[in-house]
Write an enzyme that holds these catalytic residues in place. Structure first.
Site, PDB file in Angstrom:
ATOM      1  N   THR A 121     -10.106   0.077  -9.916  1.00 15.12           N
ATOM      2  CA  THR A 121      -9.026  -0.643  -9.269  1.00 15.12           C
ATOM      3  C   THR A 121      -8.952  -1.885 -10.110  1.00 15.12           C
ATOM      4  O   THR A 121      -9.767  -2.056 -11.016  1.00 15.12           O
ATOM      5  CB  THR A 121      -9.420  -0.909  -7.800  1.00 15.12           C
ATOM      6  OG1 THR A 121      -9.351   0.314  -7.104  1.00 15.12           O
ATOM      7  CG2 THR A 121      -8.572  -1.938  -7.100  1.00 15.12           C
ATOM      8  N   ASN A 168      -6.366   4.257  -7.066  1.00 16.14           N
ATOM      9  CA  ASN A 168      -7.597   4.741  -6.431  1.00 16.14           C
ATOM     10  C   ASN A 168      -8.612   5.151  -7.489  1.00 16.14           C
ATOM     11  O   ASN A 168      -9.341   4.321  -7.987  1.00 16.14           O
ATOM     12  CB  ASN A 168      -7.321   5.848  -5.416  1.00 16.14           C
ATOM     13  CG  ASN A 168      -8.530   6.057  -4.489  1.00 16.14           C
ATOM     14  OD1 ASN A 168      -9.364   5.170  -4.361  1.00 16.14           O
ATOM     15  ND2 ASN A 168      -8.633   7.206  -3.861  1.00 16.14           N
ATOM     16  N   THR A 190      -4.176  -0.660  -7.306  1.00 19.02           N
ATOM     17  CA  THR A 190      -4.965   0.522  -7.650  1.00 19.02           C
ATOM     18  C   THR A 190      -4.145   1.793  -7.640  1.00 19.02           C
ATOM     19  O   THR A 190      -3.089   1.851  -6.997  1.00 19.02           O
ATOM     20  CB  THR A 190      -6.136   0.676  -6.649  1.00 19.02           C
ATOM     21  OG1 THR A 190      -7.081   1.610  -7.158  1.00 19.02           O
ATOM     22  CG2 THR A 190      -5.673   1.136  -5.284  1.00 19.02           C
ATOM     23  N   ARG A 246       0.840  -1.190   0.000  1.00 18.55           N
ATOM     24  CA  ARG A 246       0.000   0.000   0.000  1.00 18.55           C
ATOM     25  C   ARG A 246       0.885   1.255   0.000  1.00 18.55           C
ATOM     26  O   ARG A 246       1.960   1.253   0.602  1.00 18.55           O
ATOM     27  CB  ARG A 246      -0.837  -0.030   1.265  1.00 18.55           C
ATOM     28  CG  ARG A 246      -1.810   1.109   1.449  1.00 18.55           C
ATOM     29  CD  ARG A 246      -2.924   1.052   0.452  1.00 18.55           C
ATOM     30  NE  ARG A 246      -4.100   1.797   0.903  1.00 18.55           N
ATOM     31  CZ  ARG A 246      -5.136   2.045   0.108  1.00 18.55           C
ATOM     32  NH1 ARG A 246      -5.127   1.622  -1.145  1.00 18.55           N
ATOM     33  NH2 ARG A 246      -6.178   2.692   0.563  1.00 18.55           N
ATOM     34  N   ASP A 250      -8.100   8.007   0.561  1.00 19.98           N
ATOM     35  CA  ASP A 250      -8.585   6.883   1.367  1.00 19.98           C
ATOM     36  C   ASP A 250      -8.390   7.110   2.868  1.00 19.98           C
ATOM     37  O   ASP A 250      -8.933   6.378   3.691  1.00 19.98           O
ATOM     38  CB  ASP A 250      -7.897   5.571   0.955  1.00 19.98           C
ATOM     39  CG  ASP A 250      -8.603   4.913  -0.231  1.00 19.98           C
ATOM     40  OD1 ASP A 250      -9.702   5.361  -0.603  1.00 19.98           O
ATOM     41  OD2 ASP A 250      -8.049   3.937  -0.783  1.00 19.98           O
ATOM     42  N   SER A 302      -7.565   0.596   3.339  1.00 22.26           N
ATOM     43  CA  SER A 302      -8.082   0.156   2.034  1.00 22.26           C
ATOM     44  C   SER A 302      -9.234  -0.811   2.231  1.00 22.26           C
ATOM     45  O   SER A 302      -9.458  -1.329   3.331  1.00 22.26           O
ATOM     46  CB  SER A 302      -6.948  -0.546   1.285  1.00 22.26           C
ATOM     47  OG  SER A 302      -7.427  -1.140   0.100  1.00 22.26           O
ATOM     48  N   GLY A 325     -13.758  -1.600  -6.745  1.00 27.36           N
ATOM     49  CA  GLY A 325     -15.030  -0.945  -6.462  1.00 27.36           C
ATOM     50  C   GLY A 325     -15.082  -0.292  -5.096  1.00 27.36           C
ATOM     51  O   GLY A 325     -16.154  -0.212  -4.494  1.00 27.36           O
ATOM     52  N   GLY A 326     -13.936   0.178  -4.604  1.00 27.09           N
ATOM     53  CA  GLY A 326     -13.914   0.845  -3.307  1.00 27.09           C
ATOM     54  C   GLY A 326     -14.509  -0.066  -2.251  1.00 27.09           C
ATOM     55  O   GLY A 326     -14.221  -1.273  -2.231  1.00 27.09           O
TER      56      GLY A 326
HETATM   57  O1  DON Z   1      -8.003   0.872  -1.439  1.00 28.78           O
HETATM   58  C1  DON Z   1      -9.183   1.116  -1.605  1.00 28.78           C
HETATM   59  O2  DON Z   1     -10.071   0.637  -0.929  1.00 28.78           O
HETATM   60  C2  DON Z   1      -9.583   2.044  -2.723  1.00 28.78           C
HETATM   61  N1  DON Z   1      -8.487   2.895  -3.054  1.00 28.78           N
HETATM   62  C3  DON Z   1     -10.043   1.245  -3.881  1.00 28.78           C
HETATM   63  C4  DON Z   1     -10.490   2.124  -5.002  1.00 28.78           C
HETATM   64  C5  DON Z   1     -11.345   1.475  -6.001  1.00 28.78           C
HETATM   65  O3  DON Z   1     -11.648   0.322  -5.949  1.00 28.78           O
HETATM   66  C6  DON Z   1     -11.797   2.377  -7.075  1.00 28.78           C
HETATM   67  N2  DON Z   1     -13.050   1.983  -7.560  1.00 28.78           N
HETATM   68  N3  DON Z   1     -14.111   2.390  -7.272  1.00 28.78           N
END
Ligand code: DON
Length: 524
Positions: free
Chosen positions: A334, A354, A352, A65, A376, A405, A427-428
């Site tokens: 991501t 992000n 990612t 990370r 994040d 994350s 997908g965050g």
């Molecule tokens: O690490 C994380 O949780 C986020 N940076 C992931 C970002 C992501 O999946 C973008 N899509 N929506």
């Protein structure tokens, strides 16, 4: 068998396994190739997580990370009135110190069998000699023109003022030179010397704060995977600094307490699963963060804790989350890839920058996009970030800290201890709910991997206090039953982008996200 968002990247992985490499060699080859062929999320300017299970039973989790630069500070994204600015999302100050190169080289050195030159060969070739642009890449670049054109990517990604058309050859010579330096000098080829100097200078000209010292001190960290059991199956998944594994384990532990569960798709199933996610996200958002900075309660993944917490879930009523936040659904920018080799070694990697194309800042001299991972963090604890996540002090910004994350690369073993499934998603926060539903669909609902991936998904992240459902995911009577229980329902398009590989009789089945145009499975 490899499932990723880019066929060319998956083929890069197959190429090295055919040459005698293992799943880790392949994962590293795919990772570097994605940086070339899938620039919306594939990267050397970002970071990620890798979960490994070798055929001999060894397991490992690698945290690469990004870290906050040493000049970062708690309130760096607030204006003088204390309001959040967009500087954590767009532009030169949005980036954490990239971890991807350190991570992939560390994995290669410890578990791989091939040299850097072999593992990066395909990526180098794709960058230097070019590859043929497909409609998905062309569309993706067109859709992000307003972001990328704000910075230095215009001449590379919009020659003649528009994205390369499908069928054209696309070369990235500056990126090829960076990859060559990594091949020649290892991590030093990125974190020191020409690449580092150019990164610091280009970012600095726009007000960025990453220093040569920040780059030099970056390290990937081996961590003990989260190990969770669910109906006799074992999950090997990612521990903090990602919340992914912990939150999946807590959600599934909660859900398991309601067994035998009502059938998939019923109001009871959706209510109990959604309420399990809601409880697990309340803990996630307030208790998780970088374990090198905060103390994380060990109980979160225990069955006993789940039994106690499950008592707060009324089987017939939704419980309001204490405070509300705003609704935000961002894209799926991501990328996760799953790899299984012929010897039974398995790797799940999620990586990612992000947002799509990260901060939008493309470093012209070295040929890659920088991440906007600083978003994040809880830039203003208690206020929602770009994913609508309302997070607390545990995830406040501090120099050298890793931002929390949701990435959740996960490996599942069947009750006999045999490798069954490698899964993960983009997908965050929806990564957590989607990955766990792919797993649930396979092991609880007896779906094939294709059905498990295609089945409509649900999401709850505590705040906003809403059950998000993919359009068409509920029958009208189930919808009305859930509303009667007190759920706020919001329909949405695809919630996440998953890629998974599963054991089937006689071999392996790889499935790329059916909701996306970026499909890439390859096997041999
Ligand atoms: O690490 C994380 O949780 C986020 N940076 C992931 C970002 C992501 O999946 C973008 N899509 N929506």
């Amino acid at each position: 068998m490899i499932a990723s968002n880019s066929r060319l990247a998956s083929e890069a992985g197959i190429e090295i396994v055919r040459a005698g490499g293992n799943a880790v060699d392949a994962a590293v080859a795919v990772g570097f190739a994605l940086a070339v062929t899938y620039p919306v999320a594939g990267n050397v300017g970002g970071g990620g997580y890798m979960v490994i299970r070798m055929a001999d039973g060894r397991t490992a989790a690698l945290d690469y990370r990004e870290m906050a630069p040493m000049a970062a500070s708690r309130d760096m994204y607030l204006d003088k009135d204390g309001n959040l600015t967009d500087a954590s999302v767009v532009g030169y100050r949005a980036s954490g110190v990239p971890g991807a190169v350190a991570g992939m080289l560390e994995a290669l050195a410890k578990y791989g069998t091939k040299s850097r030159a072999q593992a990066l060969a395909a990526a180098l070739r794709l960058a230097r000699d070019g590859f043929i642009v497909d409609s998905a890449l062309s569309r993706s670049l067109s859709g992000s023109k307003s972001l990328i054109a704000l910075f230095n990517g215009r001449s590379v990604f919009y020659p003649n003022d528009s994205a390369p058309k499908p069928g054209t050859l696309f070369k990235q010579p500056a990126l090829a030179a960076t990859l060559q330096r990594i091949i020649d000098q290892g991590a030093k080829g990125f974190y020191e010397g020409v690449t580092a100097d150019s990164l610091v200078a280009e970012l600095g000209r726009g007000g960025g704060i990453i220093t040569k010292e920040d780059l030099k001190r970056y390290r990937a960290i081996w961590r003990t995977p989260v190990s969770a059991s669910f109906h006799g199956y074992q999950l090997i998944t990612m521990p903090p600094s990602s919340s992914g594994g912990t939150t999946i384990a807590e959600s599934l532990n909660l859900f398991e307490t309601f067994s035998p569960t009502a059938p998939w798709g019923t109001a009871s199933y959706v209510h109990l699963l959604g309420s399990s996610y809601q409880r697990a996200f309340i803990d996630r958002n307030s208790k998780l963060g970088d374990p090198d900075f905060i103390k994380i309660p060990a109980e979160l993944t225990s069955k006993e804790y789940a039994r106690t917490l499950a008592k707060t879930i009324d089987p017939k009523r939704a419980t309001p989350t204490p405070r509300d936040g705003k609704q935000i659904v961002d894209g799926m920018h991501t990328t996760h890839y799953s790899v299984v080799d012929d010897k039974g070694n398995a790797v799940g990697t999620t990586t990612t920058i992000n947002g799509g194309y990260g901060s939008g800042v493309y470093l012209q001299s070295v040929g890659f996009f920088m991440n906007n991972e600083m978003d994040d963090f809880a830039a203003a604890p208690g206020k929602p970030n770009m994913f609508g996540l309302v997070q607390g002090e545990q995830n406040a910004i501090a120099p050298g800290k890793r931002m929390l994350s949701a990435m959740s690369p996960t490996i599942v073993l069947d009750p006999r201890g045999q490798l069954l499934l490698v899964a993960g998603a983009a997908g965050g926060p929806r990564i957590i709910t989607t990955t766990s539903q792919v797993i649930l669909n396979v092991i609880l609902n007896n779906m094939t991997l294709a059905d498990a991936m295609r089945a409509p998904r649900i999401h709850h992240q505590a705040l906003p206090d809403t059950l998000m459902i993919e359009t068409g995911g509920l029958t009208p009577d189930v919808e009305s039953a859930l509303k009667t229980m007190g759920h706020a329902i919001r329909y949405t398009g695809g919630l996440a982008n998953a890629n998974a590989v599963m054991r089937v009789q006689g071999g392996w089945h790889g499935v790329s996200e059916p909701r996306s145009g970026d499909r890439g499975t390859a096997g041999y």
